[in-house]
Design a protein around this motif. Structure first.
Motif, PDB file in Angstrom:
ATOM      1  N   HIS A  17       0.827  -1.201   0.000  1.00 26.84           N
ATOM      2  CA  HIS A  17       0.000   0.000   0.000  1.00 26.84           C
ATOM      3  C   HIS A  17       0.870   1.264   0.000  1.00 26.84           C
ATOM      4  O   HIS A  17       0.510   2.275  -0.629  1.00 26.84           O
ATOM      5  CB  HIS A  17      -0.922   0.006   1.215  1.00 26.84           C
ATOM      6  CG  HIS A  17      -2.039  -0.995   1.144  1.00 26.84           C
ATOM      7  ND1 HIS A  17      -2.820  -1.169   0.021  1.00 26.84           N
ATOM      8  CD2 HIS A  17      -2.525  -1.880   2.057  1.00 26.84           C
ATOM      9  CE1 HIS A  17      -3.732  -2.104   0.238  1.00 26.84           C
ATOM     10  NE2 HIS A  17      -3.565  -2.560   1.467  1.00 26.84           N
ATOM     11  N   ILE A  18       1.988   1.198   0.703  1.00 24.44           N
ATOM     12  CA  ILE A  18       2.906   2.342   0.718  1.00 24.44           C
ATOM     13  C   ILE A  18       3.469   2.589  -0.678  1.00 24.44           C
ATOM     14  O   ILE A  18       3.532   3.732  -1.154  1.00 24.44           O
ATOM     15  CB  ILE A  18       4.034   2.100   1.738  1.00 24.44           C
ATOM     16  CG1 ILE A  18       3.480   2.149   3.159  1.00 24.44           C
ATOM     17  CG2 ILE A  18       5.149   3.130   1.565  1.00 24.44           C
ATOM     18  CD1 ILE A  18       4.487   1.798   4.229  1.00 24.44           C
ATOM     19  N   PHE A  19       3.895   1.529  -1.359  1.00 25.89           N
ATOM     20  CA  PHE A  19       4.427   1.682  -2.706  1.00 25.89           C
ATOM     21  C   PHE A  19       3.361   2.247  -3.647  1.00 25.89           C
ATOM     22  O   PHE A  19       3.666   3.075  -4.515  1.00 25.89           O
ATOM     23  CB  PHE A  19       4.945   0.340  -3.218  1.00 25.89           C
ATOM     24  CG  PHE A  19       6.365   0.052  -2.827  1.00 25.89           C
ATOM     25  CD1 PHE A  19       7.410   0.719  -3.427  1.00 25.89           C
ATOM     26  CD2 PHE A  19       6.659  -0.899  -1.856  1.00 25.89           C
ATOM     27  CE1 PHE A  19       8.727   0.467  -3.066  1.00 25.89           C
ATOM     28  CE2 PHE A  19       7.961  -1.166  -1.494  1.00 25.89           C
ATOM     29  CZ  PHE A  19       9.014  -0.482  -2.104  1.00 25.89           C
ATOM     30  N   LYS A  43       3.558   5.733  -5.706  1.00 21.44           N
ATOM     31  CA  LYS A  43       3.413   5.694  -7.158  1.00 21.44           C
ATOM     32  C   LYS A  43       2.337   6.661  -7.637  1.00 21.44           C
ATOM     33  O   LYS A  43       2.512   7.364  -8.644  1.00 21.44           O
ATOM     34  CB  LYS A  43       3.079   4.265  -7.604  1.00 21.44           C
ATOM     35  CG  LYS A  43       2.979   4.090  -9.112  1.00 21.44           C
ATOM     36  CD  LYS A  43       2.678   2.654  -9.459  1.00 21.44           C
ATOM     37  CE  LYS A  43       2.544   2.478 -10.975  1.00 21.44           C
ATOM     38  NZ  LYS A  43       2.251   1.064 -11.335  1.00 21.44           N
ATOM     39  N   ILE A  44       1.212   6.733  -6.931  1.00 21.46           N
ATOM     40  CA  ILE A  44       0.135   7.648  -7.312  1.00 21.46           C
ATOM     41  C   ILE A  44       0.577   9.099  -7.142  1.00 21.46           C
ATOM     42  O   ILE A  44       0.267   9.972  -7.963  1.00 21.46           O
ATOM     43  CB  ILE A  44      -1.133   7.361  -6.484  1.00 21.46           C
ATOM     44  CG1 ILE A  44      -1.659   5.950  -6.792  1.00 21.46           C
ATOM     45  CG2 ILE A  44      -2.209   8.393  -6.758  1.00 21.46           C
ATOM     46  CD1 ILE A  44      -2.802   5.523  -5.893  1.00 21.46           C
ATOM     47  N   THR A  45       1.320   9.377  -6.073  1.00 22.38           N
ATOM     48  CA  THR A  45       1.763  10.744  -5.811  1.00 22.38           C
ATOM     49  C   THR A  45       2.774  11.222  -6.857  1.00 22.38           C
ATOM     50  O   THR A  45       2.676  12.342  -7.370  1.00 22.38           O
ATOM     51  CB  THR A  45       2.377  10.845  -4.410  1.00 22.38           C
ATOM     52  OG1 THR A  45       1.411  10.439  -3.439  1.00 22.38           O
ATOM     53  CG2 THR A  45       2.804  12.270  -4.108  1.00 22.38           C
ATOM     54  N   LYS A  46       3.745  10.371  -7.179  1.00 24.69           N
ATOM     55  CA  LYS A  46       4.845  10.777  -8.065  1.00 24.69           C
ATOM     56  C   LYS A  46       4.597  10.451  -9.537  1.00 24.69           C
ATOM     57  O   LYS A  46       5.378  10.886 -10.394  1.00 24.69           O
ATOM     58  CB  LYS A  46       6.127  10.094  -7.608  1.00 24.69           C
ATOM     59  CG  LYS A  46       6.566  10.457  -6.193  1.00 24.69           C
ATOM     60  CD  LYS A  46       7.821   9.724  -5.797  1.00 24.69           C
ATOM     61  CE  LYS A  46       8.989  10.074  -6.678  1.00 24.69           C
ATOM     62  NZ  LYS A  46      10.234   9.409  -6.267  1.00 24.69           N
ATOM     63  N   ASP A  57      12.449   6.089  -1.219  1.00 22.73           N
ATOM     64  CA  ASP A  57      11.129   6.645  -0.914  1.00 22.73           C
ATOM     65  C   ASP A  57      10.375   5.779   0.086  1.00 22.73           C
ATOM     66  O   ASP A  57       9.579   6.291   0.882  1.00 22.73           O
ATOM     67  CB  ASP A  57      10.294   6.766  -2.194  1.00 22.73           C
ATOM     68  CG  ASP A  57      10.888   7.760  -3.178  1.00 22.73           C
ATOM     69  OD1 ASP A  57      11.512   8.734  -2.720  1.00 22.73           O
ATOM     70  OD2 ASP A  57      10.749   7.548  -4.392  1.00 22.73           O
ATOM     71  N   PHE A  58      10.630   4.470   0.042  1.00 24.39           N
ATOM     72  CA  PHE A  58       9.837   3.541   0.848  1.00 24.39           C
ATOM     73  C   PHE A  58      10.148   3.650   2.339  1.00 24.39           C
ATOM     74  O   PHE A  58       9.226   3.718   3.168  1.00 24.39           O
ATOM     75  CB  PHE A  58      10.090   2.106   0.368  1.00 24.39           C
ATOM     76  CG  PHE A  58       9.532   1.056   1.273  1.00 24.39           C
ATOM     77  CD1 PHE A  58       8.160   0.882   1.411  1.00 24.39           C
ATOM     78  CD2 PHE A  58      10.374   0.234   2.012  1.00 24.39           C
ATOM     79  CE1 PHE A  58       7.641  -0.082   2.255  1.00 24.39           C
ATOM     80  CE2 PHE A  58       9.865  -0.732   2.849  1.00 24.39           C
ATOM     81  CZ  PHE A  58       8.499  -0.887   2.970  1.00 24.39           C
ATOM     82  N   LEU A  59      11.431   3.674   2.708  1.00 24.65           N
ATOM     83  CA  LEU A  59      11.789   3.631   4.123  1.00 24.65           C
ATOM     84  C   LEU A  59      11.266   4.835   4.906  1.00 24.65           C
ATOM     85  O   LEU A  59      10.668   4.665   5.971  1.00 24.65           O
ATOM     86  CB  LEU A  59      13.305   3.486   4.289  1.00 24.65           C
ATOM     87  CG  LEU A  59      13.801   3.333   5.727  1.00 24.65           C
ATOM     88  CD1 LEU A  59      13.132   2.150   6.399  1.00 24.65           C
ATOM     89  CD2 LEU A  59      15.313   3.177   5.767  1.00 24.65           C
ATOM     90  N   PRO A  60      11.455   6.092   4.444  1.00 25.70           N
ATOM     91  CA  PRO A  60      10.878   7.206   5.223  1.00 25.70           C
ATOM     92  C   PRO A  60       9.360   7.158   5.310  1.00 25.70           C
ATOM     93  O   PRO A  60       8.782   7.551   6.330  1.00 25.70           O
ATOM     94  CB  PRO A  60      11.362   8.458   4.470  1.00 25.70           C
ATOM     95  CG  PRO A  60      11.751   7.992   3.124  1.00 25.70           C
ATOM     96  CD  PRO A  60      12.222   6.583   3.281  1.00 25.70           C
TER      97      PRO A  60
END
Length: 522
Positions: free
Chosen positions: A328-330, A334-337, A345-348
């Protein structure tokens, strides 16, 4: 738009400060340059076992994978056994020397006392020999064999009142074993023996019980591959079912046991996350725009998944919650960028989700997965990758400071103590397409912040007024006491009233009697 040169240190054995991610095969160079400007940089090689075996490492295992950690643990355990055995030998020699010296000075004792001393010496020798056998490797092997032999007989002391979930897991396991034909009976027999053995090992430490579970996983997998010639894909399915069956039954005994400090760590992490409620996505360089409805839904789903992890019993199911949360985070990134998300991008974003969700018993769940999950899942695959990142996120939160958020230490301390909160976005900076409800929400937050500051000033002035009243009262009291001491008040006794002339004077009996009228005859 992040300041150049800013970096966030990732605490723990799996990630370090200032590490940059390598460009993946087939990944555009522009994306790699973009990701290098992120605040938290993670080299994928840092997530691997530090021994160089190629599997994913785990901060809970000091950066080793499951296999290498067990090897290191066995080496340390054997060294400890050897040291204890040498200590037992030295104690035996010292006791023998002490006894020999005492015998030389007491040679003239009677025959009865000599027999008593001989019996005492034999008893001491037997005790020392028992200690040496306890620390020797051969006795440990014999004890294990005897324990397995005893486990073959069913113990009536085992609690038979299983929950509905445990009963359902048992039925599913039996139905699955029916598809395994001949090997199914042997697998079921080994699982029952293992559960009986674990019942007798509840007094052991949780690390020793974890070692027993890992040995059991490895032995069953090796037997399926060598003896039964089962394919690796089939072995993975069988091991998942075995893990589900045995861990559903052992869950209440091995999850957050009282002999560990897991509960204390849970409370510390929960308190730490509550204190960091003021951290914003901009401080962590989170590339997620929650104003987009689809992104907001993904963030809510990710938080729900990470919280739901605590309700699962099987380590594989807990890992599935972590994996689903990560996906869900990915998707949110993806939708934002409008482009695929990178590891930087994933870890923060995962750190932000953990801070926002504050999952219950986070450390206990991580330790439970580390101790009793099938090691093949933690060493390879996406489950192991996402779990390693979660461990890094928790370690980062525990050691988060002002420098990590590009803040001064003074501002960080004020935010942590609640004396000050980060400035909210001004209303004139809102874009025209922002929802009115969001604007009203931030306006209310600003109003609440102002009311909070006003309330703090009123409380401060009230305390000052209370102190002034107390000082004034003490001053007046002291002045009155000084005046009383300087001019003491003397109270004289009250004067007694004069007695009436015609009244009977009963107090003075020395007066003559009153005159009586007399009559004279003329």
């Amino acid at each position: 738009d992040r300041p150049e040169g800013r970096s966030v240190a990732v605490a723990g054995g799996a990630a370090g400060a200032g590490l940059r991610r390598r460009r993946r095969p087939g990944e555009p160079e522009e994306m790699n340059l973009k990701s290098e400007r992120r605040g938290i940089h993670v080299d994928q090689s840092e997530l691997l076992c530090k021994k160089g075996c190629g599997y994913y490492g785990n901060p809970g295992w000091q950066g080793f994978c499951s296999k290498c950690w067990r090897e290191e643990y066995h080496k340390a355990r054997q060294k400890q056994i050897q040291d204890d055995w040498e200590l037992a030998e030295r104690l035996q020699r010292e006791e023998e020397e002490a006894y020999a010296s005492s015998q030389s000075t007491q040679g003239a004792q009677s025959l009865t006392f000599s027999k008593f001393e001989e019996k005492k010496t034999n008893e001491k020798t037997r005790k020392v020999t028992t200690v040496k056998k306890f620390f020797s490797a051969s006795s440990r092997t014999g004890a294990k064999k005897a324990e397995i032999h005893e486990a073959k007989a069913p113990s009536p002391s085992i609690n038979r009142q299983v929950s509905i979930e445990t009963d359902r897991a048992s039925k599913e396991f039996i139905e699955f074993l029916k598809t395994c034909h001949k090997s199914g009976q042997e697998i079921y027999k080994q699982c029952k023996m293992f559960l009986e053995a674990m019942h007798h090992k509840r007094e052991l430490s949780i690390e020793e019980q974890s070692e027993c579970a890992q040995d059991f996983y490895q032995n069953v997998a090796e037997k399926l591959q060598t003896r039964s010639k089962v394919s690796p894909e089939k072995v993975e399915k069988v091991m998942d079912q075995i893990e589900k069956y045995i861990m559903t039954r052992l869950y209440k005994y091995v999850f957050c046991p009282e002999t560990t400090d897991d509960e204390k760590k849970d409370l510390l992490v929960q308190k730490r996350i509550r204190a960091l409620h003021w951290v914003t996505p901009q401080m962590l360089c989170v590339p997620v725009n929650e104003e987009i409805p689809e992104v907001s839904d993904m963030v809510v789903k990710a938080i729900t998944d990470i919280i739901e992890m605590d309700s699962k019993r099987v380590p594989r199911d807990k890992l599935a919650c972590i994996t689903q949360c990560s996906k869900h985070i990915f998707n949110a990134i993806k939708i934002t960028k409008n482009e695929p998300a990178s590891a930087d991008d994933f870890l923060p974003t995962l750190i932000y989700i953990v801070l926002k969700g504050n999952p219950p018993r986070l450390q206990s769940n991580i330790q439970y997965i580390t101790r009793f999950c099938n090691p093949s899942r933690l060493m390879t695959g996406e489950d192991g990758y996402y779990f390693t990142n979660l461990c890094c996120a928790v370690a980062f939160i525990e050691k988060l400071d002002g420098q990590s958020l590009n803040l001064s230490q003074e501002d960080f301390d004020r935010y942590m103590s609640g004396q000050m909160s980060p400035k909210k976005q001004e209303s004139e900076n809102w874009s025209s397409d922002v929802c009115l409800g969001v604007k009203q929400m931030y306006k209310n937050l600003d109003l609440l912040s102002q009311l909070n500051e006003r309330q703090e000033r009123i409380v401060s002035e009230a305390k000052k007024l209370e102190k002034d009243l107390i000082d004034w009262t003490d001053g007046i009291t002291k002045e009155v006491q000084d005046i009383v001491e300087k001019y003491p008040l003397e109270i004289k006794p009250k004067n007694q009233p004069l007695a009436a002339i015609d009244s009977e004077n009963v107090e003075n009996d020395k007066l003559p009697p009153p005159l009586q009228p007399q009559v004279y005859a003329g």
